[in-house]
Design an enzyme around this catalytic site. Structure first.
Site, PDB file in Angstrom:
ATOM      1  N   LEU A  21     -18.699 -20.610  29.891  1.00  0.00           N
ATOM      2  CA  LEU A  21     -17.642 -19.733  30.390  1.00  0.00           C
ATOM      3  C   LEU A  21     -17.560 -19.931  31.901  1.00  0.00           C
ATOM      4  O   LEU A  21     -18.547 -19.721  32.616  1.00  0.00           O
ATOM      5  CB  LEU A  21     -17.965 -18.273  30.051  1.00  0.00           C
ATOM      6  CG  LEU A  21     -17.193 -17.177  30.786  1.00  0.00           C
ATOM      7  CD1 LEU A  21     -15.698 -17.296  30.535  1.00  0.00           C
ATOM      8  CD2 LEU A  21     -17.707 -15.799  30.379  1.00  0.00           C
ATOM      9  N   ILE A  22     -16.394 -20.338  32.383  1.00  0.00           N
ATOM     10  CA  ILE A  22     -16.197 -20.596  33.810  1.00  0.00           C
ATOM     11  C   ILE A  22     -15.102 -19.677  34.329  1.00  0.00           C
ATOM     12  O   ILE A  22     -14.011 -19.615  33.762  1.00  0.00           O
ATOM     13  CB  ILE A  22     -15.797 -22.061  34.073  1.00  0.00           C
ATOM     14  CG1 ILE A  22     -16.764 -23.030  33.385  1.00  0.00           C
ATOM     15  CG2 ILE A  22     -15.758 -22.334  35.576  1.00  0.00           C
ATOM     16  CD1 ILE A  22     -16.374 -24.502  33.518  1.00  0.00           C
ATOM     17  N   GLY A  24     -12.426 -18.447  37.401  1.00  0.00           N
ATOM     18  CA  GLY A  24     -11.680 -19.012  38.525  1.00  0.00           C
ATOM     19  C   GLY A  24     -11.367 -20.486  38.387  1.00  0.00           C
ATOM     20  O   GLY A  24     -11.725 -21.290  39.253  1.00  0.00           O
ATOM     21  N   SER A  26      -8.244 -22.058  37.989  1.00  0.00           N
ATOM     22  CA  SER A  26      -6.881 -22.543  38.238  1.00  0.00           C
ATOM     23  C   SER A  26      -6.848 -23.665  39.266  1.00  0.00           C
ATOM     24  O   SER A  26      -5.979 -24.542  39.209  1.00  0.00           O
ATOM     25  CB  SER A  26      -5.963 -21.396  38.682  1.00  0.00           C
ATOM     26  OG  SER A  26      -6.440 -20.811  39.881  1.00  0.00           O
ATOM     27  N   GLY A  28      -9.502 -25.980  42.471  1.00  0.00           N
ATOM     28  CA  GLY A  28     -10.772 -26.206  43.136  1.00  0.00           C
ATOM     29  C   GLY A  28     -11.957 -26.481  42.244  1.00  0.00           C
ATOM     30  O   GLY A  28     -11.864 -27.217  41.250  1.00  0.00           O
ATOM     31  N   GLY A  30     -13.647 -24.611  40.138  1.00  0.00           N
ATOM     32  CA  GLY A  30     -13.534 -24.163  38.754  1.00  0.00           C
ATOM     33  C   GLY A  30     -12.688 -25.102  37.907  1.00  0.00           C
ATOM     34  O   GLY A  30     -13.037 -25.411  36.758  1.00  0.00           O
ATOM     35  N   SER A 153     -22.343 -20.016  48.532  1.00  0.00           N
ATOM     36  CA  SER A 153     -21.890 -20.685  49.749  1.00  0.00           C
ATOM     37  C   SER A 153     -23.063 -20.758  50.715  1.00  0.00           C
ATOM     38  O   SER A 153     -24.011 -19.972  50.603  1.00  0.00           O
ATOM     39  CB  SER A 153     -20.757 -19.869  50.395  1.00  0.00           C
ATOM     40  OG  SER A 153     -20.474 -20.301  51.704  1.00  0.00           O
ATOM     41  N   TYR A 166     -16.966 -11.866  54.210  1.00  0.00           N
ATOM     42  CA  TYR A 166     -17.175 -12.845  53.139  1.00  0.00           C
ATOM     43  C   TYR A 166     -18.660 -13.168  52.999  1.00  0.00           C
ATOM     44  O   TYR A 166     -19.209 -13.165  51.889  1.00  0.00           O
ATOM     45  CB  TYR A 166     -16.367 -14.107  53.462  1.00  0.00           C
ATOM     46  CG  TYR A 166     -16.636 -15.271  52.533  1.00  0.00           C
ATOM     47  CD1 TYR A 166     -16.053 -15.331  51.274  1.00  0.00           C
ATOM     48  CD2 TYR A 166     -17.466 -16.314  52.934  1.00  0.00           C
ATOM     49  CE1 TYR A 166     -16.280 -16.409  50.431  1.00  0.00           C
ATOM     50  CE2 TYR A 166     -17.697 -17.393  52.097  1.00  0.00           C
ATOM     51  CZ  TYR A 166     -17.111 -17.434  50.850  1.00  0.00           C
ATOM     52  OH  TYR A 166     -17.357 -18.506  50.014  1.00  0.00           O
TER      53      TYR A 166
END
Length: 301
Positions: A21-22, A24, A26, A28, A30, A153, A166
């Site tokens: 299950l991934i 995001g 749409s 990049g 993901g 990140s 962030y």
């Protein structure tokens, strides 16, 4: 008879190809991870908040006949998360790998950020990871196996100017996963890893830059000259660095796949030499987090 049915059910589950299950997917990392995992014999459940943004992934699925199923999943909605997970369990009876990839870049001063923006960046980048993880844990615990990979990140290890909100959310993910790994890995064979990219040359970066604007400008008032130095430093670093600063989504996805296929994955993994060097002061004593997790287990368990 019941025990025999349970055995057959378990054997069937074990013989199925691994599913993932991934979130995001749409664009990049993901998007590229969905394609890469499907090419490597995974059944992929590629999720995104808005399926209207799935045209590029649909085209790839058809072009290569990939085993990818698209599902709606909004990481800011617990109901949406649970619906997606329940649907996968109903279909496959298991979830082997969760990749917490959905996130949003955000670069803006704390002073100039609204309450709505602060809550949003935390919701998307931290709470979404927690709730997706919470949703799959009962099934991974029951099947005594699972992998949870979170794309965080270098900003989850090193705070950076104009990215503090962030970075704060990514620091939270790192701490959450570190604590979770200390007790679910051995007891339930659930492997946990934070994959830590540096800069990624994808739509993610454009999103971060876009959200920086204040009244059409990137910064204003006394923050403007500081921001200008920050942007100039970014450009200089990209131009002068001996190492590649910005990676592609594909390059990061390759590291994610490497972690998923590793029998004993580390708690932390940077995705480039530049990212490794950038975090060195924080990670020198324990680059992959293995020593720290061991120490936590010995101290508390």
């Amino acid at each position: 008879m019941k025990n025999g049915m349970n055995v057959r059910s378990e054997l069937k589950r074990m013989m199925m190809k691994q599913n993932v299950l991934i979130t995001g997917t749409s664009t990049g990392v993901g998007f590229e991870s969905s394609i890469l995992f499907a090419r490597n014999n995974y059944k992929v459940y590629a999720t995104m908040r808005n399926l209207k943004k799935s045209a590029a992934l649909k085209a790839k699925i058809e072009e290569e006949n990939l085993d990818i199923e698209l599902l709606p999943l909004d990481v800011t909605s617990v109901e949406s998360i649970q619906s997606a997970v329940d649907g996968i369990i109903k279909k496959d009876g298991k979830i082997d790998v969760l990749i917490n990839n959905a996130g949003a870049g955000f670069a803006k001063t704390t002073e100039q950020s609204t309450e709505e923006e602060i809550r949003w960046v935390t919701e998307v980048n931290y709470h979404g990871v927690v709730f997706c993880t919470q949703a799959v844990l009962p099934f991974m615990r029951k099947q005594k196996s699972g992998r949870i990979i979170s794309v965080t990140s270098v900003g989850g290890l090193v705070g950076q100017p104009f990215n503090e909100l962030y970075c704060g959310a990514k620091f939270a993910v790192e701490g959450f996963m570190e604590g979770l790994a200390s007790y679910v890995s051995d007891a339930f064979n659930i492997k946990i890893t934070c994959v830590e990219p540096g800069g990624i040359a994808t739509a993610f970066m454009a999103s971060a830059i876009g959200k920086t604007a204040v009244d059409g400008q990137f910064a204003s008032g006394e923050y403007l000259p500081i921001f200008e130095r920050y942007m100039a430093g970014n450009q200089r670093r990209a131009n002068e660095s001996k190492e590649q600063v910005y990676q592609t989504g594909t390059e990061v996805a390759e590291v994610v796949l490497l972690v998923a296929n590793n029998e004993n994955p580390p708690l932390r993994m940077r995705t480039s030499k530049w990212a490794e060097d950038f975090c060195k002061l924080k990670t020198k004593a324990d680059p992959d987090g293995t020593k720290l997790v061991r120490q936590i287990k010995e101290s508390f368990l």
